[in-house]
Enzyme design. Structure first.
Site, PDB file in Angstrom:
ATOM      1  N   SER A 126       0.839  -1.190   0.000  1.00 45.79           N
ATOM      2  CA  SER A 126       0.000   0.000   0.000  1.00 45.79           C
ATOM      3  C   SER A 126       0.878   1.246   0.000  1.00 45.79           C
ATOM      4  CB  SER A 126      -0.955  -0.038   1.197  1.00 45.79           C
ATOM      5  OG  SER A 126      -1.997   0.889   1.051  1.00 45.79           O
ATOM      6  N   ASP A 167      -9.949  -3.148  -5.660  1.00 50.36           N
ATOM      7  CA  ASP A 167      -9.319  -2.340  -4.619  1.00 50.36           C
ATOM      8  C   ASP A 167      -9.766  -0.884  -4.783  1.00 50.36           C
ATOM      9  OD1 ASP A 167      -7.668  -1.044  -2.830  1.00 50.36           O
ATOM     10  OD2 ASP A 167      -5.895  -2.200  -3.358  1.00 50.36           O
ATOM     11  N   HIS A 212      -8.598  -4.447  -1.450  1.00 51.04           N
ATOM     12  CA  HIS A 212      -7.286  -4.113  -0.900  1.00 51.04           C
ATOM     13  C   HIS A 212      -6.722  -5.253  -0.065  1.00 51.04           C
ATOM     14  CE1 HIS A 212      -4.286  -1.008  -0.379  1.00 51.04           C
ATOM     15  NE2 HIS A 212      -4.326  -1.118   0.938  1.00 51.04           N
TER      16      HIS A 212
END
Length: 659
Positions: A512, A597, A632
């Site tokens: 991330s 995501d 995600h």
């Protein structure tokens, strides 16, 4: 050609074959200045374009074919993972309603304590499923549950009657926060904005009808909902990155404001045997008491200089505060008047600890969970009156070791590193993990998978770069916004120091926001690294921060910078992993992402991979794997596959060196 046919063809092709092409198209992203992007066409907000899906499937098939040779190592790693202790399981959290204790399992099944079968069967099915927030009505007859079946964090709230499982309502486009009013008939939920998924308005469902009660109009603010410790009050909260505002909810009446918003001022109220508020209204965070939270506050306690309040719990006779001081986790035990009676470490110097789960407010003890990179997690009780533990702090008989070390960054700043290794095994490589955003401290959690690296002579290190929160708010601000380069400098300094100036190969991993950290480090010093793994990585910050219609953009200008401001655009342009790819010898890279995501859209890793292959003067491989059914969390990658990839790139694909 079908995906299965393509996969079979690629599996029979030598791994050195060229990857499926990702074409360039003419394109300009409008901005100041205008920005040319030949891969902008890869963005599909609908996630349904046939050509795009075929391209992702082809990339998956090719990457799987290249990785086929490491499958024996993956299998060996999985066997090693399974043979190691997970540590004590975290205590289950139960909620009391209508005279019973209840728990919702990850598959959506609802359990009543003491019964062998669930009251409500599992609601998960094939494909992605996440059970988010849930709430039982006070009489225990109705269940509201927020579910995400795609991974986008855009939840559907279902209202079910438990006696027969009948669905009474399905409310779409919600956050995971929900709660029943005391009347047992009114359900509060938080609605998401349609495109950005920003939780922004309060809705009340009653008797099949729904109405909006309140709406946050500032696009940089997010709305949430929670109950106080004693379950007596329901609070609506709106906040941005450094300010907050709260409202008391009572029935279907309009929310009652506690204190008006002020820039830079945060406050968070809770109730148990009286109101207690955590706030920085006088400059530094402290605890305050009040007869009513919309009236006068009296300061009860303030942590020592340099300490950060992370968690706080209310008891009938105690206040318990979890602190982080000089990078170490501590707990302060106070009486209800704010007098500090004990302060103790929550873990050893190389570990981490935290207050665990829900607690009985009438009790005189609290459950604490602690662990380190080399020590499995376990729980112990802390006596709140005497400040005594139910068990010793740490067992050091294992061959695995961990400690906190310090390295010196480019500007002379000392940067903490959590390091783990195995005694008696010759160091053969280093794996650096980094994140460095949002004030997240990146605690040194136990990971049984890491022990397989240590067995093979890999030193595992979490670099606590500036922008993270291990050393408090000043450390966070030192690496935020236009100062992001400092965190990258910290990571590169760790690579140089722990790699012993090139004598040990250095591997890198980040997910991330940590993907931006590693991606920028690869641009600035590609020869420092032997290979890298990027998990759902944030790689194209300029395009994202130029688009306020994407989720999170308007809430994160302070973290990353606002491209509309020249100085912030320049700082962002300097570190952007996508914009700074150039003719350099990049190391092998494995990237994972997810189609749905909503935090880091799939097209960022896809575009970056296309440009990386185009620019690199080395052979790679450069692999992209996209999870086609999740978001995600689902795109975080397969740990055995990722570690096998890294080990293979540095020639450590054997069973490991034993002492």
């Amino acid at each position: 050609m079908s995906f299965m046919m393509l996969a079979a063809l690629l599996a029979a092709t030598p791994a050195a074959a060229l990857p499926p092409p990702i074409p360039r198209h003419d394109g300009v992203i409008q901005g100041t200045p205008a920005r040319f992007d030949p891969y902008a066409w890869l963005r599909d907000d609908s996630r349904s374009r046939p050509d795009l899906l075929a391209l992702l499937e082809a990339q998956n098939a090719w990457s799987e074919a290249v990785l086929a040779g490491q499958q024996p190592l993956e299998a060996r790693l999985r066997q090693e993972f399974d043979a190691r202790p997970r540590g004590d399981a975290a205590s289950e959290s139960w909620v009391t309603r209508a005279g019973h204790a209840w728990r919702l399992a990850p598959d959506g099944s609802l359990w009543r304590k003491g019964e062998a079968h669930p009251v409500l069967p599992a609601r998960s099915a094939e494909g992605y499923y996440e059970a988010g927030g849930w709430s039982l009505s006070p009489d225990g007859r109705l269940l509201a549950i927020a579910e995400d079946r795609r991974g986008s964090r855009d939840y559907r709230v279902s209202v079910l009657r438990l006696e027969d499982g009948q669905v009474l309502a399905e409310l779409t486009g919600r956050s995971s926060d929900l709660a029943w009013a005391d009347d047992g008939q009114t359900l509060y939920t938080i609605g998401n904005e349609r495109r950005t998924l920003r939780p922004y308005r309060l809705l009340a469902w009653h008797g099949g009808q729904e109405k909006a009660l309140w709406q946050e109009r500032d696009p940089a603010w997010l709305v949430s909902l929670y109950r106080t410790t004693d379950d007596r009050f329901l609070l609506l909260q709106s906040n941005n990155h450094d300010s907050s505002e709260q409202y008391l909810l009572e029935g279907s009446r309009a929310p009652h404001l506690l204190q008006g918003r002020r820039a830079g001022v945060e406050y968070y109220a809770d109730h148990q045997s009286g109101w207690v508020i955590r706030s920085n209204r006088d400059g530094a965070f402290a605890l305050y008491g009040a007869e009513q939270p919309d009236r006068r506050w009296l300061r009860l306690w303030q942590p020592p200089a340099g300490a950060t309040m992370e968690k706080w719990r209310l008891f009938e006779r105690h206040l318990v505060v979890q602190l982080r001081h000089a990078g170490q986790d501590e707990v302060a035990l106070l009486d209800r008047q704010g007098n500090e009676r004990h302060r103790l470490p929550l873990s050893g110097s190389a570990g981490t600890g935290w207050l665990q789960g829900a607690q009985d407010p009438a009790a005189d003890r609290i459950l604490v969970r602690s662990q380190s990179l080399s020590t499995p997690p376990r729980e112990r009780w802390l006596d709140l009156n005497e400040g005594r533990w139910s068990a010793p702090l740490e067992d050091t008989t294992t061959a695995y070791r961990s400690e906190r070390r310090w390295i010196t960054s480019a500007d002379g700043t000392r940067v903490p590193v959590s390091l783990a290794w195995r005694e008696g095994v010759t160091p053969r490589a280093v794996l650096l993990y980094g994140y460095g955003a949002y004030g997240t401290p990146m605690r040194p959690y136990y990971q049984r998978e890491v022990l397989s690296l240590l067995d093979r002579g890999v030193l595992y290190a979490i670099v606590h770069v500036r922008g993270g929160g291990l050393l408090g708010e000043e450390w966070t601000q030192a690496g935020r916004g236009i100062h992001k380069q400092r965190g990258i400098d910290d990571f590169l300094a760790a690579a140089d120091t722990l790699g012993q100036q090139g004598r040990l190969p250095v591997l890198a991993m980040g997910g991330s926001a940590g993907g931006l950290l590693v991606g920028a480090a690869l641009n600035q010093a590609p020869t420092h690294f032997a290979a890298a793994v990027l998990q759902v990585p944030f790689l194209d910050p300029i395009a994202t921060m130029m688009d306020p219609e994407l989720p999170l953009t308007r809430q994160e200008y302070q973290e990353w910078g606002n491209p509309a401001l020249p100085a912030e655009y320049a700082a962002l342009r300097r570190i952007s992993p996508y914009d700074n790819l150039a003719r350099r010898p990049y190391p092998p890279v494995l990237v994972s992402t997810a189609l749905y995501d909503s935090q880091v859209p799939y097209w960022e890793p896809l575009k970056w991979m296309a440009r990386l292959r185009e620019q690199s003067t080395s052979q790679g491989p450069y692999l992209l794997l996209t999870e086609l059914e999740g978001g995600h969390r689902a795109g975080g990658g397969d740990r055995a596959r990722e570690l096998a990839f890294l080990l293979t790139q540095v020639g450590l694909n054997d069973s490991g060196e034993q002492p």
